[in-house]
Design a protein around this motif. Structure first.
Motif, PDB file in Angstrom:
ATOM      1  N   PRO A 162     -30.563 -12.618  33.808  1.00  0.00           N
ATOM      2  CA  PRO A 162     -30.499 -12.364  35.260  1.00  0.00           C
ATOM      3  C   PRO A 162     -31.501 -13.213  36.032  1.00  0.00           C
ATOM      4  CG  PRO A 162     -30.479 -10.297  34.041  1.00  0.00           C
ATOM      5  CD  PRO A 162     -30.750 -11.371  33.045  1.00  0.00           C
ATOM      6  N   GLU A 163     -32.698 -13.415  35.446  1.00  0.00           N
ATOM      7  CA  GLU A 163     -33.730 -14.183  36.140  1.00  0.00           C
ATOM      8  C   GLU A 163     -33.335 -15.636  36.356  1.00  0.00           C
ATOM      9  OE1 GLU A 163     -34.178 -12.289  33.539  1.00  0.00           O
ATOM     10  OE2 GLU A 163     -35.909 -10.947  33.777  1.00  0.00           O
ATOM     11  N   ASP A 164     -32.410 -16.142  35.532  1.00  0.00           N
ATOM     12  CA  ASP A 164     -31.960 -17.518  35.699  1.00  0.00           C
ATOM     13  C   ASP A 164     -31.095 -17.701  36.942  1.00  0.00           C
ATOM     14  OD1 ASP A 164     -33.137 -18.214  33.218  1.00  0.00           O
ATOM     15  OD2 ASP A 164     -31.381 -17.450  32.171  1.00  0.00           O
ATOM     16  N   LEU A 165     -30.528 -16.612  37.438  1.00  0.00           N
ATOM     17  CA  LEU A 165     -29.589 -16.682  38.552  1.00  0.00           C
ATOM     18  C   LEU A 165     -30.197 -16.205  39.867  1.00  0.00           C
ATOM     19  CD1 LEU A 165     -26.508 -15.271  36.595  1.00  0.00           C
ATOM     20  CD2 LEU A 165     -26.951 -17.656  37.161  1.00  0.00           C
ATOM     21  N   LEU A 166     -31.169 -15.297  39.774  1.00  0.00           N
ATOM     22  CA  LEU A 166     -31.798 -14.786  40.991  1.00  0.00           C
ATOM     23  C   LEU A 166     -32.664 -15.855  41.650  1.00  0.00           C
ATOM     24  CD1 LEU A 166     -32.755 -11.279  39.625  1.00  0.00           C
ATOM     25  CD2 LEU A 166     -31.298 -11.669  41.615  1.00  0.00           C
ATOM     26  N   LYS A 167     -32.574 -15.938  42.973  1.00  0.00           N
ATOM     27  CA  LYS A 167     -33.395 -16.879  43.723  1.00  0.00           C
ATOM     28  C   LYS A 167     -34.725 -16.227  44.084  1.00  0.00           C
ATOM     29  CE  LYS A 167     -29.050 -18.475  45.702  1.00  0.00           C
ATOM     30  NZ  LYS A 167     -28.197 -18.543  46.917  1.00  0.00           N
ATOM     31  N   ASP A 168     -35.673 -17.028  44.505  1.00  0.00           N
ATOM     32  CA  ASP A 168     -36.970 -16.502  44.910  1.00  0.00           C
ATOM     33  C   ASP A 168     -36.798 -15.474  46.026  1.00  0.00           C
ATOM     34  OD1 ASP A 168     -38.241 -18.098  43.093  1.00  0.00           O
ATOM     35  OD2 ASP A 168     -38.715 -19.689  44.526  1.00  0.00           O
ATOM     36  N   GLY A 169     -37.376 -14.292  45.814  1.00  0.00           N
ATOM     37  CA  GLY A 169     -37.308 -13.245  46.818  1.00  0.00           C
ATOM     38  C   GLY A 169     -36.007 -12.473  46.841  1.00  0.00           C
ATOM     39  N   GLN A 170     -35.075 -12.810  45.959  1.00  0.00           N
ATOM     40  CA  GLN A 170     -33.766 -12.150  45.947  1.00  0.00           C
ATOM     41  C   GLN A 170     -33.758 -11.037  44.895  1.00  0.00           C
ATOM     42  OE1 GLN A 170     -30.423 -14.429  44.375  1.00  0.00           O
ATOM     43  NE2 GLN A 170     -29.082 -13.649  45.996  1.00  0.00           N
ATOM     44  N   ASN A 171     -33.216  -9.878  45.254  1.00  0.00           N
ATOM     45  CA  ASN A 171     -33.104  -8.767  44.313  1.00  0.00           C
ATOM     46  C   ASN A 171     -31.672  -8.502  43.873  1.00  0.00           C
ATOM     47  OD1 ASN A 171     -35.853  -8.191  44.191  1.00  0.00           O
ATOM     48  ND2 ASN A 171     -35.755  -6.860  45.990  1.00  0.00           N
ATOM     49  N   VAL A 172     -30.690  -8.913  44.656  1.00  0.00           N
ATOM     50  CA  VAL A 172     -29.282  -8.741  44.310  1.00  0.00           C
ATOM     51  C   VAL A 172     -28.538 -10.011  44.689  1.00  0.00           C
ATOM     52  CG1 VAL A 172     -27.179  -7.413  44.674  1.00  0.00           C
ATOM     53  CG2 VAL A 172     -29.376  -6.248  44.683  1.00  0.00           C
ATOM     54  N   GLY A 173     -27.643 -10.437  43.813  1.00  0.00           N
ATOM     55  CA  GLY A 173     -26.883 -11.639  44.122  1.00  0.00           C
ATOM     56  C   GLY A 173     -25.594 -11.705  43.329  1.00  0.00           C
ATOM     57  N   ALA A 174     -24.772 -12.707  43.649  1.00  0.00           N
ATOM     58  CA  ALA A 174     -23.506 -12.905  42.954  1.00  0.00           C
ATOM     59  C   ALA A 174     -23.185 -14.392  42.930  1.00  0.00           C
ATOM     60  CB  ALA A 174     -22.383 -12.130  43.637  1.00  0.00           C
ATOM     61  N   LEU A 175     -22.479 -14.793  41.885  1.00  0.00           N
ATOM     62  CA  LEU A 175     -22.028 -16.168  41.737  1.00  0.00           C
ATOM     63  C   LEU A 175     -20.530 -16.149  41.471  1.00  0.00           C
ATOM     64  CD1 LEU A 175     -22.485 -19.241  41.347  1.00  0.00           C
ATOM     65  CD2 LEU A 175     -23.001 -18.748  38.934  1.00  0.00           C
ATOM     66  N   LEU A 176     -19.778 -16.827  42.332  1.00  0.00           N
ATOM     67  CA  LEU A 176     -18.324 -16.908  42.193  1.00  0.00           C
ATOM     68  C   LEU A 176     -17.939 -18.352  41.906  1.00  0.00           C
ATOM     69  CD1 LEU A 176     -17.326 -14.796  45.336  1.00  0.00           C
ATOM     70  CD2 LEU A 176     -17.779 -13.973  43.005  1.00  0.00           C
ATOM     71  N   LYS A 177     -17.051 -18.555  40.918  1.00  0.00           N
ATOM     72  CA  LYS A 177     -16.601 -19.895  40.567  1.00  0.00           C
ATOM     73  C   LYS A 177     -15.086 -19.910  40.418  1.00  0.00           C
ATOM     74  CE  LYS A 177     -20.548 -22.003  38.189  1.00  0.00           C
ATOM     75  NZ  LYS A 177     -20.973 -22.686  36.937  1.00  0.00           N
ATOM     76  N   ALA A 178     -14.495 -21.012  40.845  1.00  0.00           N
ATOM     77  CA  ALA A 178     -13.070 -21.240  40.651  1.00  0.00           C
ATOM     78  C   ALA A 178     -12.885 -22.685  40.230  1.00  0.00           C
ATOM     79  CB  ALA A 178     -12.285 -20.953  41.927  1.00  0.00           C
ATOM     80  N   GLY A 179     -12.147 -22.890  39.124  1.00  0.00           N
ATOM     81  CA  GLY A 179     -11.965 -24.240  38.613  1.00  0.00           C
ATOM     82  C   GLY A 179     -10.515 -24.540  38.292  1.00  0.00           C
ATOM     83  N   TYR A 180     -10.182 -25.830  38.365  1.00  0.00           N
ATOM     84  CA  TYR A 180      -8.830 -26.293  38.042  1.00  0.00           C
ATOM     85  C   TYR A 180      -8.933 -27.522  37.146  1.00  0.00           C
ATOM     86  CZ  TYR A 180      -4.265 -28.510  38.415  1.00  0.00           C
ATOM     87  OH  TYR A 180      -3.064 -29.106  38.124  1.00  0.00           O
ATOM     88  N   SER A 181      -8.081 -27.580  36.113  1.00  0.00           N
ATOM     89  CA  SER A 181      -7.999 -28.732  35.222  1.00  0.00           C
ATOM     90  C   SER A 181      -6.573 -29.265  35.250  1.00  0.00           C
ATOM     91  CB  SER A 181      -8.374 -28.339  33.790  1.00  0.00           C
ATOM     92  OG  SER A 181      -9.711 -27.887  33.705  1.00  0.00           O
ATOM     93  N   SER A 182      -6.436 -30.566  35.490  1.00  0.00           N
ATOM     94  CA  SER A 182      -5.096 -31.150  35.619  1.00  0.00           C
ATOM     95  C   SER A 182      -4.359 -31.175  34.292  1.00  0.00           C
ATOM     96  CB  SER A 182      -5.201 -32.566  36.190  1.00  0.00           C
ATOM     97  OG  SER A 182      -5.889 -33.429  35.288  1.00  0.00           O
ATOM     98  N   ASN A 183      -5.067 -31.413  33.195  1.00  0.00           N
ATOM     99  CA  ASN A 183      -4.431 -31.472  31.887  1.00  0.00           C
ATOM    100  C   ASN A 183      -4.244 -30.050  31.367  1.00  0.00           C
ATOM    101  OD1 ASN A 183      -3.464 -32.185  29.342  1.00  0.00           O
ATOM    102  ND2 ASN A 183      -4.933 -33.849  29.111  1.00  0.00           N
ATOM    103  N   GLY A 184      -2.999 -29.631  31.254  1.00  0.00           N
ATOM    104  CA  GLY A 184      -2.705 -28.258  30.879  1.00  0.00           C
ATOM    105  C   GLY A 184      -2.594 -27.325  32.060  1.00  0.00           C
ATOM    106  N   SER A 185      -2.682 -27.880  33.284  1.00  0.00           N
ATOM    107  CA  SER A 185      -2.599 -27.056  34.507  1.00  0.00           C
ATOM    108  C   SER A 185      -3.457 -25.806  34.371  1.00  0.00           C
ATOM    109  CB  SER A 185      -1.140 -26.674  34.791  1.00  0.00           C
ATOM    110  OG  SER A 185      -0.346 -27.820  34.969  1.00  0.00           O
ATOM    111  N   GLY A 186      -4.713 -26.007  33.995  1.00  0.00           N
ATOM    112  CA  GLY A 186      -5.594 -24.886  33.691  1.00  0.00           C
ATOM    113  C   GLY A 186      -6.309 -24.340  34.902  1.00  0.00           C
TER     114      GLY A 186
END
Length: 668
Positions: A162-186
């Motif tokens: 969790p400490e790797d993702l929290l920013k300085d002074g932040q107690n709660v957070g979230a990380l959202l990711k969306a990815g697309y790969s052309s090979n295999g339409s992933g």
């Protein structure tokens, strides 16, 4: 030169003579923006002193994984010439470190050893790159701390905190990711929520990842049957920092993969090896505790406890089979500073159970159990300001009760000794020798109903000798070395293949040279790596087809890389890998003399990363792997023997062609 290392609870000196020791030390975009590396729990900045055989050879950090937008095991090691993973079918991918395979390595996730293969035609490691903070590679038999059975070295995967993702002074957070790969339409989506209490004592994170890929295409644009994949991951980690001295973390990971996968994933789609419904599951529970009082140099104590359950289920012509390997283990370790000595000592224990449900036999349930315990000590001695000597030894005791009721007990002592001498502030030389021992272990699950062990089966041993040279100044660094490794009494089936495991007559002998040079100037980084190796047994070139997860031959490899930071919000880079051909490979199988070769190939990758808002809250990452659509059979895949009469289907799947990947990440 400093490198930031994680998941090492005890402070230790990292001893490096790697081809790529400098590969991942360049400043990253996030470091430029923050003026240094991100604040991370359990991260120690350690001095690299360039020593052979007794420590870390390479580190792949989170930034490197993000550049390649890694989706599979092969993506993780894509730009490390010392580690090879081939093939388009993810379940068929196997790790080779300096051409020695995963069956002869010690591989762990947060200290949980991934022991025992489920199916010999599949890889034993199922990992989600999105979860990883870093990967550490120790090449060749080396440090006593590498763990039991590290004949060819060790690979240590470390997950995010969790400490790797929290920013300085932040107690709660979230990380959202969306990815697309052309090979295999992933498509790949991930959501991670993390937080800590106001007092900074408790923190936690929950991560969910889901990806879906259709069959990939090779460089010729042809579909690669059986390469589709649906993966899902659930991961929970809780961390308690009771005070400056005590830390406890508990994590649970559930990783699932589904798809119509080739029944023998390491081979191509021929000779009745057709896609079949297949499932792979790995669940791992890990507890890590550390006690490091700041006022006591004799105590830096850690305990690691784990339980791993790795399973696969597959169909063949409508009939279902399932098997798995369960491992329970612990490592207890302490580090003491005594004058100019850094003494690391501890014990390992692991209990394995391999099981198979085979409906074609009666009874249909089979199981085999084994255990290993070890004790070790490693001493790092600063003899003078110029000379550092490292010596260690471990003792391992193995016990196996196989599926046929035979019992095996074997033990071995594994010493190591190495030294580094600094000629001046820039040049250093090193030399080292190390041994490793691996006793008989449980068979892969899918062999339990049909295979057996020779009653005189005994453990395998490796001997590794290295010489190294390092140079480092403000703008230019160089690492070079030579090594020779011999694995005695390798365990396998005789050719033509017997279903009885024996100690093969021929030792596996590998030798090689490596070189890594890097030049950095302002925002520009240039690098070049060379790996030249030869692996033989009985005077003949080693093939993956015969040695499977034990060894493979890789052609001489050259890697070139460049990156440029155009601004504080935009960075781009390029990597090229050239693998030289291996000609005149000859394999004697009974009365058949098989001939083949491994053609050369050149693969180019590019990447770019942009921060539209000027900070890490929102990022856009673009990667193009295999830019010029190279058609090739990776040298870490099964060789092509199809031109030999009667050997249709003995060939691996080609690697994927061009793949354009785009990932959007938003954190708040």
């Amino acid at each position: 030169m400093n490198m930031s290392l994680t998941a090492i609870r005890f402070p230790r000196q990292v001893l490096v003579v790697s081809v790529s020791a400098a590969l991942f030390s360049q400043p990253t975009l996030s470091e430029t923006l923050t003026g240094g590396t991100p604040d991370q729990a359990d991260v120690n900045t350690l001095v690299v002193v360039g020593q052979a055989t007794s420590g870390l050879d390479n580190l792949i950090d989170q930034q490197e994984l993000e550049k390649t937008q890694a989706n599979s095991l092969s993506d993780i090691f894509r730009h490390d010439p010392a580690v090879n993973v081939g093939g388009a079918v993810s379940m068929g991918q196997k790790i080779y470190v300096r051409d020695i395979g995963e069956d002869l390595l010690n591989i762990s996730v947060d200290g949980a050893e991934q022991a025992g293969a489920v199916f010999h035609h599949a890889g034993r490691i199922n990992i989600e790159p999105e979860l990883l903070k870093q990967v550490e590679i120790e090449a060749g038999a080396g440090s006593a701390t590498a763990g039991p059975g590290a004949l060819g070295g060790s690979v240590r995967f470390t997950t995010k905190d969790p400490e790797d993702l929290l920013k300085d002074g932040q107690n709660v957070g979230a990380l959202l990711k969306a990815g697309y790969s052309s090979n295999g339409s992933g498509n790949k989506f991930s959501t991670t929520v993390y937080g800590r209490d106001s007092g900074g004592i408790l923190s936690g994170m929950v991560s969910l990842v889901d990806s879906n890929f259709d069959n990939l295409e090779d460089g010729n644009g042809d579909e690669i049957p059986g390469s589709e994949s649906d993966k899902s991951l659930g991961f929970v980690k809780l961390v308690a920092n009771f005070d400056e001295a005590h830390r406890l973390s508990v994590s649970y990971e559930d990783l699932n993969e589904r798809g119509d996968v080739l029944y023998k994933p390491e081979l191509g789609n021929a000779n009745n090896n057709v896609p079949e419904p297949t499932k792979g599951d790995r669940t791992t529970t890990i507890i890590n505790y550390g006690w490091n009082p700041q006022d006591n140099e004799l105590i830096d104590f850690s305990v690691n406890l784990y339980h791993t359950d790795n399973k696969q289920a597959r169909e063949y012509t409508g009939t279902s089979y399932d098997g798995g390997v369960k491992s329970v283990g612990t490592t207890i370790e302490n580090t003491s500073l005594l004058g100019n000595h850094k003494l690391i000592y501890g014990v390992n224990y692991r209990d394995d159970k391999s099981t198979l449900n085979d409906v074609d036999t009666s009874p249909y349930h089979f199981e085999e159990t084994g255990e290993v315990w070890g004790v070790y000590v490693q001493d790092v001695v600063d003899v003078t300001d110029q000379l550092t000597v490292t010596g260690g030894v471990r003792f391992d005791d193995y016990h196996l009760e196989d599926v046929n009721g035979l019992e095996f007990d074997d033990d071995g002592v594994s010493p190591n000794l190495s030294a580094n001498y600094a000629l001046n502030d820039q040049w250093s030389v090193s030399a080292g020798y190390a041994e490793a021992f691996r006793g008989p272990e449980v068979k892969d699950a899918f062999k339990l109903s049909s295979a057996s062990n020779d009653s005189s089966l005994k453990g395998e041993e490796s001997h590794n000798t290295e010489l190294g040279l390092n140079y480092d100044n403000d703008n230019f660094s160089l690492s070079a070395g030579v090594y020779k490794s011999v694995i005695e009494n390798p365990i396998g089936g005789t050719v033509p293949w017997s279903k009885v495991a024996v100690n093969l007559e021929d030792d596996i002998k590998s030798k090689g040279v490596y070189l890594r040079a890097e030049y950095t100037m302002d925002r520009l980084q240039l690098g070049a790596s060379l790996k030249k190796s030869k692996v033989e047994a009985g005077g003949e070139t080693v093939t993956r087809y015969v040695y499977g997860s034990g060894a493979v031959s890789i052609g001489d490899t050259i890697q070139l890389d460049a990156s440029y930071q155009f601004s504080n919000t935009f960075e781009a880079g390029w990597n090229m890998e050239y693998v030289r051909s291996i000609d005149d490979i000859k394999l004697q199988v009974g009365t058949d003399t098989l001939l083949t070769e491994k053609p050369s190939y050149t693969v180019h990758d590019i990447y770019a990363r942009w921060l539209p808002t000027g900070n890490e809250d929102f990022s856009v990452s673009l990667a193009v792997n295999n830019l010029f659509d190279e058609q090739y059979l990776n040298h870490a895949s099964v060789e092509d023997f199809e031109d030999n009469a009667g050997w249709a289907g003995i060939v691996g799947s080609p690697d994927p062609g061009r793949d354009i990947r785009l990932t959007l990440a938003y954190s708040f």
